[in-house]
Design a protein around this motif. Structure first.
Motif: not given
Length: 320
Positions: A245, A269-270
């Motif tokens: 990202q 986030g992920v």
């Protein structure tokens, strides 16, 4: 008007000479004996709590509560009394009853205790100062070793160790600044710690960090543990949450409700990998950081939870 044998012993007095004897004359006050102005009228009398209390009662005021006063006599001898003054009536005339107890030994003992306490606090400050310097030295050595390590895994391990030590260094710096070696203010300590973590990760420039930290005191021992926990959770977020990202957001909140403290670190986030456990983060065969967080939470008699959903949320709850 009248005295007793105990008063004569305390003030080394020959007794009441006549019914008009003034307080300063009776206790042989250094400022009144031989002074033409008389008790209550010398330049020093305006600061005399004994004189003020007696005159206040004689003028119709309520009694004076118990208080301490050092008496310095005309011989230069000094001693402490604990006294009070109460109103009474004798032959329809308002009078003041002056009750005194010599407390010189107690005052001397209190002064000696205060001296010893100040001495020990000075020694403790010096110990903390040396510990802070030693901890900073250890952090520096670990950082140097990490920079010269030949493998990636070694560099990561040494850098992580230096970061953990850094949280200790920050705590000791706070303790020395405040002078309170038992407690530390959570807000100041953790905000400075967050700033030190951000300086370690260049990628933090693209990540928005929001802080919501309540201001309350916590024992230094628990503050050490809390600081290491926060360091681990932020470090994990910067390492793994935003892989692939261009940026992201991280929030840190610490609040207290009664005796319950909650620390939460959340990112967008992920998220956690499929089948996540404490040994499944990318790039590590075992997630020592999160294992450490769980162990430290247990040391605080608290609980650690971590979950994924539009990012990762890690929460530690414990009591103070």
């Amino acid at each position: 008007i009248e005295d007793n044998a105990a008063a004569r012993r305390i003030f080394r007095s020959t007794g009441v000479i006549e019914a008009t004897t003034l307080c300063g004359e009776y206790i042989r006050c250094r400022h009144c004996v031989g002074a033409t102005e008389g008790c209550g009228d010398t330049p020093h009398c305006r600061d005399c709590t004994i004189n003020d209390a007696i005159r206040h009662v004689l003028r119709g005021g309520a009694g004076a509560e118990e208080q301490d006063r050092e008496v310095i006599q005309d011989t230069g001898e000094s001693f402490w009394i604990r006294f009070s003054v109460v109103p009474l009536t004798i032959h329809d005339e308002r009078c003041a009853l002056f009750v005194a107890q010599e407390v010189t030994f107690r005052k001397t003992a209190e002064a000696e205790i205060a001296r010893q306490l100040a001495e020990k606090e000075t020694l403790l400050r010096e110990v903390h100062h040396r510990v802070k310097n030693n901890v900073a030295g250890i952090e520096g050595l670990l950082t140097l070793q990490a920079n010269s390590a030949s493998t990636h895994d070694a560099r990561v391990a040494l850098s992580d160790a230096a970061a953990r030590v850094r949280s200790l260094s920050e705590l000791y710096r706070k303790l020395l600044l405040t002078g309170d070696f038992r407690n530390v203010r959570v807000k100041d300590y953790l905000e400075d710690l967050i700033a030190s973590v951000l300086r370690v990760f260049p990628e933090s420039a693209t990540i928005t960090v929001d802080k919501e930290i309540s201001d309350f005191p916590i024992e230094a021992k628990k503050a050490v543990t809390l600081g290491i926990i926060l360091n681990e959770l932020m470090t994990n977020a910067f390492k793994y949450a935003f892989v692939g990202q261009n940026g992201g957001a991280l929030s840190v909140s610490v609040g207290r409700a009664g005796s319950a403290v909650t620390l939460a670190v959340k990112d967008n986030g992920v998220g956690l990998p499929t089948g996540f456990n404490t040994g499944a983060l990318p790039g590590e065969s075992s997630c020592f950081g999160l294992t450490l967080v769980g162990m430290l939470a247990e040391q605080l008699n608290g609980i650690f939870t971590i979950e994924s959903g539009e990012g990762t949320t890690s929460v530690v709850r414990f009591s103070v």
